[in-house]
Design a protein around this motif. Structure first.
Motif, PDB file in Angstrom:
ATOM      1  N   ASP A  35       0.828  -1.210   0.000  1.00 23.24           N
ATOM      2  CA  ASP A  35       0.000   0.000   0.000  1.00 23.24           C
ATOM      3  C   ASP A  35       0.860   1.256   0.000  1.00 23.24           C
ATOM      4  O   ASP A  35       0.565   2.228  -0.697  1.00 23.24           O
ATOM      5  CB  ASP A  35      -0.933   0.029   1.217  1.00 23.24           C
ATOM      6  N   THR A  39       1.070   3.987  -3.040  1.00 18.57           N
ATOM      7  CA  THR A  39       0.824   5.398  -2.715  1.00 18.57           C
ATOM      8  C   THR A  39       2.001   6.262  -3.143  1.00 18.57           C
ATOM      9  O   THR A  39       1.824   7.312  -3.782  1.00 18.57           O
ATOM     10  CB  THR A  39       0.559   5.571  -1.203  1.00 18.57           C
ATOM     11  N   LEU A  60      -5.853   5.459  -5.536  1.00 22.48           N
ATOM     12  CA  LEU A  60      -5.830   4.996  -4.139  1.00 22.48           C
ATOM     13  C   LEU A  60      -7.171   4.414  -3.723  1.00 22.48           C
ATOM     14  O   LEU A  60      -7.234   3.367  -3.066  1.00 22.48           O
ATOM     15  CB  LEU A  60      -5.459   6.137  -3.196  1.00 22.48           C
TER      16      LEU A  60
END
Length: 132
Positions: A35, A39, A60
């Protein structure tokens, strides 16, 4: 906006593969690190004028709508990752987190990193696959 980067095609292939696996009922397992990496990549592209902020934020939101199993860091996972990094001659253990996780779950690990794939082949690590 929208100029392709070296990993644009691989990113699209990865998203398509993940969607296919989920559609087939395959559990996709990732370290929590994923993640943060996604990002960072989205906002790096945003900062360099390759994506708008809106597109990065939509990316996202799409990421968190996927049904993915996230595995938090643990002493065992980090230890195994350090061993893999050493074995593969990597200076950093980011990619090795994924390999250690695949090893723990007895699963295949798909990568777009041709150097990592090639080094895995040299070491005869059969569960590391090139995402094509």
């Amino acid at each position: 906006m929208g100029r392709l980067t070296p990993y644009s095609t691989a990113c699209r292939r990865a998203i398509h593969a993940i969607e296919e696996w989920i559609g087939q009922g395959v559990e996709v397992v990732l370290p929590d690190l994923w993640d943060y990496e996604v990002t960072s990549a989205l906002f790096w592209l945003c900062a360099h004028g390759e994506l708008t902020r809106q597109v990065a934020l939509e990316g996202l939101r799409a990421l968190f709508r996927l049904n993915l199993r996230h595995v938090p860091a643990s002493a065992e996972l980090c230890y195994r990752a350090s061993l893999w990094a050493e074995r593969l001659g990597r200076q950093r253990a980011y990619d090795s987190q994924y390999i250690a996780l695949a090893e723990m779950f007895r699963a295949d690990f798909y990568t777009a990193d041709k150097k990592l794939f090639g080094r895995s082949r040299e070491e005869r690590i059969g569960f590391v696959k090139l995402l094509e």
